[in-house]
Scaffold this motif. Structure first.
Motif, PDB file in Angstrom:
ATOM      1  N   GLN A  25      20.690  28.490 -52.989  1.00 54.67           N
ATOM      2  CA  GLN A  25      20.066  28.531 -54.310  1.00 54.67           C
ATOM      3  C   GLN A  25      20.757  27.544 -55.245  1.00 54.67           C
ATOM      4  OE1 GLN A  25      20.316  32.404 -55.961  1.00 54.67           O
ATOM      5  NE2 GLN A  25      18.753  32.052 -57.488  1.00 54.67           N
ATOM      6  N   ARG A  40      12.290  19.018 -56.706  1.00 55.00           N
ATOM      7  CA  ARG A  40      12.473  20.454 -56.540  1.00 55.00           C
ATOM      8  C   ARG A  40      12.378  20.775 -55.057  1.00 55.00           C
ATOM      9  NH1 ARG A  40      12.822  24.895 -59.256  1.00 55.00           N
ATOM     10  NH2 ARG A  40      11.921  24.276 -61.239  1.00 55.00           N
ATOM     11  N   TRP A  42      11.582  23.269 -52.442  1.00 54.52           N
ATOM     12  CA  TRP A  42      10.936  24.568 -52.265  1.00 54.52           C
ATOM     13  C   TRP A  42      11.618  25.286 -51.109  1.00 54.52           C
ATOM     14  CZ3 TRP A  42       7.761  26.375 -55.929  1.00 54.52           C
ATOM     15  CH2 TRP A  42       7.349  25.430 -56.877  1.00 54.52           C
ATOM     16  N   PRO A  43      11.564  26.614 -51.116  1.00 54.47           N
ATOM     17  CA  PRO A  43      12.416  27.392 -50.189  1.00 54.47           C
ATOM     18  C   PRO A  43      12.356  26.948 -48.731  1.00 54.47           C
ATOM     19  CG  PRO A  43      11.330  28.849 -51.719  1.00 54.47           C
ATOM     20  CD  PRO A  43      10.818  27.483 -52.025  1.00 54.47           C
ATOM     21  N   ALA A  44      11.162  26.833 -48.178  1.00 56.58           N
ATOM     22  CA  ALA A  44      11.077  26.530 -46.755  1.00 56.58           C
ATOM     23  C   ALA A  44      11.611  25.134 -46.475  1.00 56.58           C
ATOM     24  CB  ALA A  44       9.649  26.671 -46.259  1.00 56.58           C
ATOM     25  N   TYR A  47      15.523  25.294 -46.634  1.00 54.14           N
ATOM     26  CA  TYR A  47      16.243  25.929 -45.531  1.00 54.14           C
ATOM     27  C   TYR A  47      15.961  25.280 -44.188  1.00 54.14           C
ATOM     28  CZ  TYR A  47      18.273  29.193 -48.708  1.00 54.14           C
ATOM     29  OH  TYR A  47      19.021  29.711 -49.712  1.00 54.14           O
ATOM     30  N   ARG A  48      14.785  24.647 -44.071  1.00 49.81           N
ATOM     31  CA  ARG A  48      14.559  23.891 -42.832  1.00 49.81           C
ATOM     32  C   ARG A  48      15.520  22.721 -42.784  1.00 49.81           C
ATOM     33  NH1 ARG A  48       9.425  21.823 -43.387  1.00 49.81           N
ATOM     34  NH2 ARG A  48       9.882  20.502 -41.619  1.00 49.81           N
TER      35      ARG A  48
ATOM     36  N   TYR B   9       6.042  37.103 -52.909  1.00 48.18           N
ATOM     37  CA  TYR B   9       6.568  35.965 -52.161  1.00 48.18           C
ATOM     38  C   TYR B   9       7.059  36.418 -50.791  1.00 48.18           C
ATOM     39  CZ  TYR B   9       8.986  31.697 -50.987  1.00 48.18           C
ATOM     40  OH  TYR B   9       9.368  30.555 -50.349  1.00 48.18           O
ATOM     41  N   MET B  28      15.622  32.610 -49.530  1.00 47.31           N
ATOM     42  CA  MET B  28      14.411  31.884 -49.896  1.00 47.31           C
ATOM     43  C   MET B  28      13.756  32.540 -51.107  1.00 47.31           C
ATOM     44  SD  MET B  28      12.922  30.998 -46.123  1.00 47.31           S
ATOM     45  CE  MET B  28      11.523  30.035 -46.612  1.00 47.31           C
ATOM     46  N   ALA B  30      15.267  34.101 -53.440  1.00 46.79           N
ATOM     47  CA  ALA B  30      16.069  33.758 -54.617  1.00 46.79           C
ATOM     48  C   ALA B  30      15.735  32.352 -55.114  1.00 46.79           C
ATOM     49  CB  ALA B  30      17.551  33.861 -54.277  1.00 46.79           C
ATOM     50  N   VAL B  31      15.618  31.416 -54.165  1.00 47.77           N
ATOM     51  CA  VAL B  31      15.299  30.036 -54.560  1.00 47.77           C
ATOM     52  C   VAL B  31      13.924  29.981 -55.223  1.00 47.77           C
ATOM     53  CG1 VAL B  31      14.824  27.726 -53.684  1.00 47.77           C
ATOM     54  CG2 VAL B  31      16.752  29.020 -52.786  1.00 47.77           C
ATOM     55  N   PHE B  32      12.980  30.723 -54.658  1.00 48.01           N
ATOM     56  CA  PHE B  32      11.638  30.724 -55.255  1.00 48.01           C
ATOM     57  C   PHE B  32      11.674  31.352 -56.641  1.00 48.01           C
ATOM     58  CE2 PHE B  32       7.525  32.825 -56.011  1.00 48.01           C
ATOM     59  CZ  PHE B  32       6.772  31.673 -56.154  1.00 48.01           C
ATOM     60  N   ASP B  34      13.963  31.216 -58.795  1.00 42.98           N
ATOM     61  CA  ASP B  34      14.414  30.158 -59.715  1.00 42.98           C
ATOM     62  C   ASP B  34      13.250  29.284 -60.141  1.00 42.98           C
ATOM     63  OD1 ASP B  34      16.992  30.762 -59.943  1.00 42.98           O
ATOM     64  OD2 ASP B  34      17.786  29.002 -58.892  1.00 42.98           O
ATOM     65  N   ALA B  35      12.505  28.817 -59.124  1.00 41.11           N
ATOM     66  CA  ALA B  35      11.396  27.892 -59.397  1.00 41.11           C
ATOM     67  C   ALA B  35      10.358  28.570 -60.281  1.00 41.11           C
ATOM     68  CB  ALA B  35      10.767  27.432 -58.083  1.00 41.11           C
ATOM     69  N   ASP B  38      11.475  28.846 -63.902  1.00 41.03           N
ATOM     70  CA  ASP B  38      11.297  27.567 -64.604  1.00 41.03           C
ATOM     71  C   ASP B  38       9.841  27.378 -64.970  1.00 41.03           C
ATOM     72  OD1 ASP B  38      13.905  27.101 -64.333  1.00 41.03           O
ATOM     73  OD2 ASP B  38      13.755  25.567 -62.763  1.00 41.03           O
ATOM     74  N   ALA B  50       3.181  26.528 -59.187  1.00 45.67           N
ATOM     75  CA  ALA B  50       4.376  26.901 -58.428  1.00 45.67           C
ATOM     76  C   ALA B  50       3.997  27.743 -57.209  1.00 45.67           C
ATOM     77  CB  ALA B  50       5.348  27.662 -59.322  1.00 45.67           C
ATOM     78  N   ARG B  53       2.433  25.494 -54.678  1.00 46.97           N
ATOM     79  CA  ARG B  53       3.433  24.663 -54.028  1.00 46.97           C
ATOM     80  C   ARG B  53       4.215  25.482 -52.999  1.00 46.97           C
ATOM     81  NH1 ARG B  53       5.019  19.732 -56.132  1.00 46.97           N
ATOM     82  NH2 ARG B  53       6.314  19.689 -54.283  1.00 46.97           N
ATOM     83  N   ALA B  54       4.588  26.687 -53.393  1.00 48.32           N
ATOM     84  CA  ALA B  54       5.362  27.530 -52.489  1.00 48.32           C
ATOM     85  C   ALA B  54       4.549  27.845 -51.231  1.00 48.32           C
ATOM     86  CB  ALA B  54       5.752  28.813 -53.200  1.00 48.32           C
ATOM     87  N   ASP B  57       4.417  24.833 -49.126  1.00 48.76           N
ATOM     88  CA  ASP B  57       5.746  24.642 -48.557  1.00 48.76           C
ATOM     89  C   ASP B  57       5.920  25.502 -47.308  1.00 48.76           C
ATOM     90  OD1 ASP B  57       8.632  24.007 -48.672  1.00 48.76           O
ATOM     91  OD2 ASP B  57       8.830  26.100 -49.299  1.00 48.76           O
ATOM     92  N   LEU B  58       5.522  26.777 -47.424  1.00 49.41           N
ATOM     93  CA  LEU B  58       5.644  27.682 -46.282  1.00 49.41           C
ATOM     94  C   LEU B  58       4.710  27.260 -45.157  1.00 49.41           C
ATOM     95  CD1 LEU B  58       5.855  31.050 -48.207  1.00 49.41           C
ATOM     96  CD2 LEU B  58       7.672  29.895 -46.963  1.00 49.41           C
ATOM     97  N   ALA B  61       5.999  24.377 -43.253  1.00 50.59           N
ATOM     98  CA  ALA B  61       7.084  24.800 -42.363  1.00 50.59           C
ATOM     99  C   ALA B  61       6.503  25.398 -41.088  1.00 50.59           C
ATOM    100  CB  ALA B  61       7.966  25.820 -43.063  1.00 50.59           C
ATOM    101  N   ARG B  64       4.963  22.643 -38.864  1.00 49.39           N
ATOM    102  CA  ARG B  64       5.947  21.779 -38.212  1.00 49.39           C
ATOM    103  C   ARG B  64       6.900  22.546 -37.316  1.00 49.39           C
ATOM    104  NH1 ARG B  64       7.113  17.343 -42.775  1.00 49.39           N
ATOM    105  NH2 ARG B  64       5.013  17.312 -43.575  1.00 49.39           N
TER     106      ARG B  64
END
Lengths: 114, 582
Positions: A25, A40, A42-44, A47-48, B9, B28, B30-32, B34-35, B38, B50, B53-54, B57-58, B61, B64
């Motif tokens: 974090q 920024r 993003w979480p994934a 951590y990837r 989330y 993860m 916790a990081v989200f 934060d975002a 903001d 946001a 985007r999240a 992002d997932l 992941a 890939r």
């Protein structure tokens, strides 16, 4: 070592860890600050990237006793390894080279020119 | 951030590869968080972005993951990009080939999502979103009622109000106001502007502060005080081009010069489009005052509206003893929203039910089309399996396809919804209360899109999954012999179609009845001819027309009891034949 560019998140994570050991974090916050809010993680993505960097031996997770004492929460802390530092230095050199090249080709716009 | 967001989330995390989720899940979140925090500072739109985007992002992941897991030697991971772009390219080619069913699915999703989002945004603006005041849950609407005379609302009497103001204990402030309109002139132009006379504590009760200048003082809220006025931000902009030096200027209201002492923000335009505020300047000592004001009160923290009402009744006790021994009139208080939103409750509820049915129909539609599509592809899948495609690879391909399809539907739906909401609010004009703001609600947007995505995934993926897992020979054979679906699939399809018909029939009947009722209302005979009749109202400022109140109502009814000294004939406007004044 890499000849091609490092992925942006990777480079920024290495940069963030260069200043000291951090948990995920805090890496994300630091990167946001370092890039003036432009990057920024993003979480994934974060951590990837951490996972990959760890597997490559560029960063390492701290064992419990070596954690900063004031962090009581069970968070994973990471440290930049020697290899990681070298990779970062190499990438920085590469970027500097690119900038030098660009500067020599493109005349920076002078104040009077505007 | 609410407690809901981390939970939501965490649910979204199920998209992420299991390995990542197991190892880093809480970090993860916790990081989200934060975002999201903001984004919350930047507004609702940023929050919606946001979440998207999240989600992306997932999803990336997830897509890939196969490459991540293999993670070959260090080096640029170009291959993953190639894989993903292959999937995407293939998807778009496939969507293009099946133009009809693609546009069908996208269109149905879009319509359902748009309707739901719009209606929910309306309901949200009217009922759920707090008023634009500080701590709106503490505000109550105050009025008086006379149940024995069968009058639900009689209006607040100024001496009663003063009595309450002095004796209530559970309120931070109570205020009274009355809506009036003014003839406003300054030099050449004159116009009629809605305003209000308010007691000096009105802004204190609502918790609004002037954007410029100051509020009324208690001294200015007394009879014969020097006339002052507060103007609204819109008026300030239109009439004074937002000139900061407007304070101290004079504005003639009904012929009397008032000094402008401040500018109030848009939130103060309550309860309707009010642009001018002058002190009520009541005199509690004057006998025989009418009822007709409205009241608003700010309760002390933690006090319920019922307790506030009891407090008012207690303060009112002295009035019953002094001049209302039969207890005809009594005060009441209830939450502000209950008073101002009740007019819309029935319509909003009907709309909500209708759009929910619409969304179900849309989902069922999407489901059946996806089912049909998936059945049609069994052969293709069987062949790809036969020539050596891995099952995981095929499943991933299908996932990408369905996600692209529902993302298309969701995007079109949200755009359509945004446009429709804007059009609707613009068309409603005066009927929209100014304190309500209607913006696309990101919670419902996310919910509806997720619902659509889930529908598409479930119904698109399940049959294909069967094809992938089932025996190759059977699938090839079945697919080869014709396009007839298996009995199971047929049953699902016919169930869906039946349910859809039932729901569509309900909607059709309700819609028809609504139209018919509307038609009826339009044709109601009012007892006189409406064609070519104009109505207008004219009010003569007391200052120049020096009205003299006659004590006895004159023979033509109570309205004529005010006679004017300047006997000017009212001329009919051109094109009108005959006019009369009440």
């Amino acid at each position: 070592m890499t000849e091609t560019a490092l992925k942006t998140p990777w480079y920024y994570i290495l940069l963030a860890l260069a200043g000291g050991d951090r948990h995920g974090q805090s890496i994300a916050r630091e990167v946001l600050g370092l890039s003036d809010g432009r990057v920024r993680l993003w979480p994934a993505t974060l951590y990837r990237a951490i996972e990959t960097l760890e597997r490559r031996g560029w960063i390492e997770e701290l064992a419990d006793p070596r954690r900063p004492p004031d962090e009581s929460e069970r968070k994973r802390f990471y440290r930049l390894t020697r290899t990681g530092r070298a990779v970062m230095a190499a990438e920085t050199e590469r970027l500097a080279g690119v900038v030098r090249l660009a500067r020599s080709r493109v005349k920076p716009r002078t104040v009077e020119g505007r | 951030m609410s407690r809901l967001a981390p939970a939501a989330y965490r649910a979204l995390l199920s998209i992420a590869p299991r390995r990542l989720r197991r190892r880093y899940g809480p970090d993860m979140v916790a990081v989200f968080a934060d975002a999201l925090a903001d984004a919350a500072d930047a507004g609702a739109r940023a929050v919606a972005v946001a979440w998207l985007r999240a989600f992306a992002d997932l999803l990336s992941a997830r897509i890939r993951e196969p490459i991540d897991r293999r993670d070959p030697s260090p080096g640029p991971a170009e291959r993953e990009v190639v894989m993903l772009s292959t999937d995407l390219r293939y998807t778009f080619r496939w969507l293009g080939r099946e133009k009809f069913s693609t546009s069908l699915v996208v269109g149905m999703l879009a319509l359902g999502i748009a309707a739901n989002v719009v209606v929910f945004s309306l309901v949200d603006g009217l009922f759920l979103r707090p008023f634009p005041f500080r701590q709106p849950e503490r505000l109550v609407y105050i009025n008086e009622t006379a149940p024995r005379w069968n009058l639900d609302v009689v209006g607040v009497n100024y001496p009663d109000f003063v009595q309450w103001r002095q004796h209530v204990t559970l309120f931070d402030a109570i205020a009274a106001w009355d809506e009036v309109s003014f003839n406003v002139s300054d030099g050449n132009t004159a116009e009629r502007i809605d305003g209000a006379t308010v007691t000096y504590d009105f802004p204190i009760a609502l918790g609004i502060a002037p954007v410029r200048g100051r509020m009324f003082t208690p001294e200015e809220d007394r009879p014969k005080a020097p006339p002052v006025v507060l103007i609204g931000q819109a008026l300030w902009r239109q009439r004074y081009s937002s000139d900061p030096n407007v304070l101290g200027r004079t504005l003639r209201l009904n012929g009397v010069a008032h000094e402008i002492i401040g500018v109030l923000p848009k939130a103060a335009e309550f309860p309707a489009r009010i642009q001018l505020w002058v002190p009520l300047a009541g005199d509690p000592a004057q006998p025989g005052q009418s009822y007709g004001l409205s009241g608003v009160g700010r309760l002390k923290p933690g006090v319920s509206a019922e307790d506030g009402e009891k407090d008012l009744l207690r303060a009112h006790q002295a009035i019953w003893e002094a001049r209302d021994k039969e207890k005809i009139v009594s005060p009441y208080a209830h939450p502000l929203r209950q008073e101002f939103a009740r007019n819309f409750k029935a319509q909003a509820r009907a709309l909500l039910v209708a759009t929910s049915i619409l969304m179900i129909v849309a989902c069922a539609n999407v489901a059946s089309v996806m089912l049909a599509r998936a059945l049609a592809r069994r052969r293709e899948i069987a062949i790809r399996l036969a020539v050596g495609a891995s099952r995981a690879r095929l499943a991933q391909q299908l996932l990408v396809e369905n996600l692209v399809l529902s993302a298309l539907g969701g995007t079109v739906g949200l755009l359509l919804g945004m446009w429709a909401l804007r059009a609707l609010v613009a068309a409603a004009g005066d009927q929209v209360p100014p304190w309500a703001t209607f913006t696309l609600d990101w919670r419902i947007a996310v919910f509806t899109v997720l619902l659509a995505v889930a529908t598409a995934l479930l119904f698109g993926w399940a049959p294909a999954f069967h094809a992938i897992r089932g025996s190759l020979r059977g699938a090839l054979h079945e697919a080869g012999t014709g396009t007839t679906a298996t009995p199971g699939a047929r049953r699902t399809l016919s169930f869906l179609v039946g349910a859809e018909f039932a729901l569509a029939a309900i909607l059709l009947v309700c819609g028809g009845l609504l139209l018919r009722a509307y038609d009826r209302v339009q044709r109601v005979d009012p007892g006189f001819r409406l064609e070519r009749v104009l109505t207008f109202s004219l009010s003569l400022p007391q200052a120049t027309y020096s009205c003299r109140r006659t004590t006895a109502p004159c023979s033509r009814g109570p309205w004529d009891s005010c006679c004017c000294s300047r006997q000017e004939p009212t001329r009919c406007p051109p094109g009108t034949r005959r006019g009369s004044i009440r």
